[in-house]
Enzyme design. Structure first.
Site, PDB file in Angstrom:
ATOM      1  CG  ASP A 197      -2.071   0.909   1.151  1.00 19.72           C
ATOM      2  OD1 ASP A 197      -2.115   1.701   0.194  1.00 19.72           O
ATOM      3  OD2 ASP A 197      -2.950   0.851   2.034  1.00 19.72           O
ATOM      4  CG  ASP A 198      -0.254   4.862  -0.122  1.00 16.54           C
ATOM      5  OD1 ASP A 198      -0.956   4.503  -1.078  1.00 16.54           O
ATOM      6  OD2 ASP A 198      -0.639   5.681   0.738  1.00 16.54           O
ATOM      7  CB  CYS A 251      -6.368   2.937  -2.036  1.00 16.56           C
ATOM      8  SG  CYS A 251      -4.894   3.116  -1.054  1.00 16.56           S
TER       9      CYS A 251
END
Lengths: 510, 510
Positions: free
Chosen positions: A57-58, A97
């Protein structure tokens, strides 16, 4: 002489005995090998391989050992990269996301499933992802990868962050997963205790981030200290149970690392040279390594495809709490390369170790490729934007894609055809500035100039020729595009997940 | 029964014969193994290992597959990185060619040997490296790595770019090398035919870049199309001859890639996705692979240490002809990380494959480490700035260095102690702007913030504490510093290399 004869006779007998024993042991060994392969391997024929997706994530392109970060150590993910094939021109489906995850699981551009906001005014313009008060979701009419695999006899499980809606039966169990253990959205949407990043807006105080097991909140707020260990344990249990049941499996591990607020459990806290970001990366890397090792030890790796990637570029405006896009320009939320170019690794049967694929690849291709490998037909009633990697992986062919379209919400911002990328619109990911239209568009040779530093001169004839090709491709793409109804525009504070209204939506055990 | 008996008897005889033959073959094999080890291995006892240095030119940290470049493919150098230990916090001795190479070969900061310009006004301020008209050189009083190794029985050879002076007996044969095949300075200092980069200044027209074999110009201008192939062939011949002579060897291959003007021979031209820069990188990578393969095939690798690195950061102001510093800030000529942080790989006996060293390392350490491995004492009559890597490589220890000092010419621009780096002075590498002094200095945690994006707040108490430590280290370092006489200040147009004055300094064969 007699003595000698007796001596040699006994020696001979002893020798025969040894031979006999070793033959017997060989027979036993062969027998067990035979039984093992019959029982274990034949349960999972090669035409129904297992699939694992690790999704960070990220985390930026430059945040791994194998992509050159000097102080973030990711030995397990680096090992995956060495064991498999790396995709160096891999794009996410979107620079944030929710739409990115929709693209991964459906093989379709998120504009088709409606994972975009159609407003550009406050507060909606911020709502590019699902929030605790969102009433929308990945529409049930969308067909997900786990759903199709499940229909064909697979066990399917997800661990970690969903972020595709939580209201009105839209959690993972209603989108194709047998099992889900995780959080419904990013853990900054809520206030995990003990983390300093502000997660309250002036407009609204979120309920604490819940932890679900299936459709049930089992903890609120989620205990991030133990989350990764529990996700890892659950992933291994799931693999083990599927294997015992004799069923092929699909496992989707969507790590909350390294989204802000950063966190790491005590075993990793303060251990990395890269600060808390590096600690979080180490914890994720360790989890990936633990699950991968289990696949190796249990003999399942020879029938399992493992994909590793990140949902979008790094959130560099978070300062040292944000990651690095390496040599790429831009960040999360942007259609510069840094926002959508991510590392990709595929390991699996017949996939070359130390392999490199430089063709234009998309995370939406995973949907198509995995179905292809499982021998399952694609849905024919809708456009699919992914394409199969089997030609490039197994037949020294190419990925069958000439152009790729980069969206932010429902706006086509940029398009890439071959080596060239045209930016029609750009917008900073996290600022107040409105989108900027470029006429003429900014054109880069992304392969020669991956950092998007040296635009082609608009007066050169080459510029017009290339732009014309890209324009045509965009026109054709857009003329066939049917946008889904926006799922991010609607909200209702009453839908925020809450296990116990009487106790400020807080419940354990922790 | 008789028949059966005869059958088994012959079967038994046949079996014995087979046994006998296989025993005999085993004996033969053992015998040859024994002879091979006696003849080949014992000639090179483990206490006099061979050394190879591969040194790239202006190639950035981010320009390799193993450091994450998406379209530059360097499979051979990546393989080296996988076979050996990577140094992720490795610094050059200076941000430009000549002083960097002086540091590598002497283990001393180039300010000590005088490889700096003491002027800051035109034209001298441009002369940060040796030019065709330079009369200075690496002083003969300096002790070089090949010189010490040669004194201890080594064969020593250099292929490629010298750049440490050419006038008055200062070429490689006079600085410790038995053999040299290459160019005296960068190939933009002169006019190689067919390359478009301007290499003439308004002040002066250089003589064409010459190619030397030893002290003799054998071709002027150098034919760049065939240079790499010839360097590679000569390197392999040298290894082979040293090995036949039963002597340990030191080989220094200083590639002209990827300094501008970029070039590649026909086999590589137009083959890479990264344009001419990528073609040049492929040709270098191929040469590294060819030489490395020869070491493997000849059985010499088990007694050879191989170091790979680049002389300074990329020349990004050259546009797409310049390389990439990856996630680092700055370029060649600058003391930002991008100017002096380069990739480093060491492969060799007992060096961990897949190893990573994150301690502060310097290319000057190669001098000390190689002498350490060869059991040769360091010079005791002068300060040595390098330190040995043997502790970190073989004893899970650390590189014994707390601080590192970053110079541009004779100016100490920045200093790094532990995780922190203080910039006292900064200056753009290729522009007209004078140096900028920073008071208070800009302070970064380089490990947490390798891109030098988020300076520490000067009002925080931590800033003062850390700066005090670095200030003290700088003070101590400078109080003991004795600068050598500048070797870059003096020039004379008459010393330009010229094989044939009557024919515009042009001679073949080509």
């Amino acid at each position: 002489l007699n003595f000698l004869f007796i001596f040699f006779y006994f020696f001979y007998l002893f020798f025969c005995l040894c031979e006999l024993m070793s033959s017997f042991l060989l027979f036993l060994y062969s027998f067990f090998l035979f039984v093992y392969f019959e029982v274990v391997s034949l349960q999972i024929p090669s035409n129904t391989p297992n699939f694992v997706i690790f999704f960070a994530d990220d985390v930026g392109y430059g945040d791994f050992g194998f992509t050159g970060h000097p102080t973030i150590l990711t030995p397990n993910i680096d090992y995956l990269a060495a064991q498999g094939t790396r995709f160096t021109q891999l794009y996410t489906s979107a620079p944030v996301c929710s739409p990115s995850r929709a693209g991964l699981l459906t093989g379709r551009l998120p504009i088709r499933s409606g994972i975009y906001t159609s407003h550009n005014s406050y507060p909606y313009d911020q709502f590019r992802v699902f929030y605790p008060f969102s009433t929308g979701s990945l529409p049930p009419s969308e067909i997900t990868l786990p759903q199709l695999l499940k229909e064909h006899g697979y066990s399917t499980a997800m661990m970690g962050k969903w972020h595709l809606g939580h209201y009105n039966n839209s959690l993972p169990l209603h989108r194709g997963f047998d099992e889900w253990f995780g959080i419904p959205y990013s853990h900054d949407e809520g206030c995990p205790p003990g983390y300093q990043m502000p997660c309250e807006t002036s407009q609204h105080i979120y309920t604490p981030t819940p932890l679900y097991d299936g459709d049930t909140i089992i903890q609120q707020p989620v205990n991030l200290d133990t989350l990764i260990q529990r996700m890892t344990d659950r992933a291994i249990s799931f693999i083990n149970e599927s294997s015992l049941d004799g069923k092929p499996f699909f496992l989707y591990v969507a790590y909350p690392e390294a989204h802000v607020p950063l966190f790491a459990s005590s075993a990793f806290l303060g251990q990395s040279l890269r600060g808390l970001y590096g600690d979080a990366m180490s914890e994720m890397d360790n989890s990936v390594g633990t699950i991968y090792s289990y696949l190796v030890q249990s003999g399942l790796l020879s029938s399992t495809y493992v994909f590793f990637s990140s949902d979008n570029g790094p959130w560099t405006s978070m300062g040292i709490d944000g990651g690095s896009a390496g040599l790429f320009r831009g960040q999360k939320g942007e259609t510069w390369e840094g926002g959508m170019r991510v590392p990709g690794i595929l390991v699996g049967p017949s996939v070359s170790p130390f392999g490199i694929v430089t063709d234009i690849a998309s995370q939406m291709d995973v949907f198509v490729t995995f179905l292809d490998l499982a021998g399952i037909s694609l849905p024919t009633d809708r456009p699919i934007d992914g394409v199969s990697w089997t030609n490039v992986l197994f037949q020294s062919g190419r990925i069958p894609r000439h152009c790729y379209f980069l969206y932010r919400d429902s706006l086509l911002m940029a398009a890439r055809c071959g080596a060239y990328k045209a930016h029609y619109i750009t917008q900073c990911g996290y600022c107040e500035n409105p989108p900027v239209s470029h006429s003429p568009p900014i054109l880069y040779n992304i392969q020669v100039d991956p950092s998007e530093s040296f635009p082609l001169n608009t007066t050169e004839p080459q510029y017009q020729t290339i732009l014309h090709i890209i324009d045509e491709a965009v026109h054709e793409h857009q003329s066939g595009m049917e946008a889904g109804i926006s799922q991010l525009d609607s909200y209702d504070l009453k839908v925020e997940p809450c296990c116990d209204l009487a106790d400020r939506c807080v419940c354990g055990p922790w």
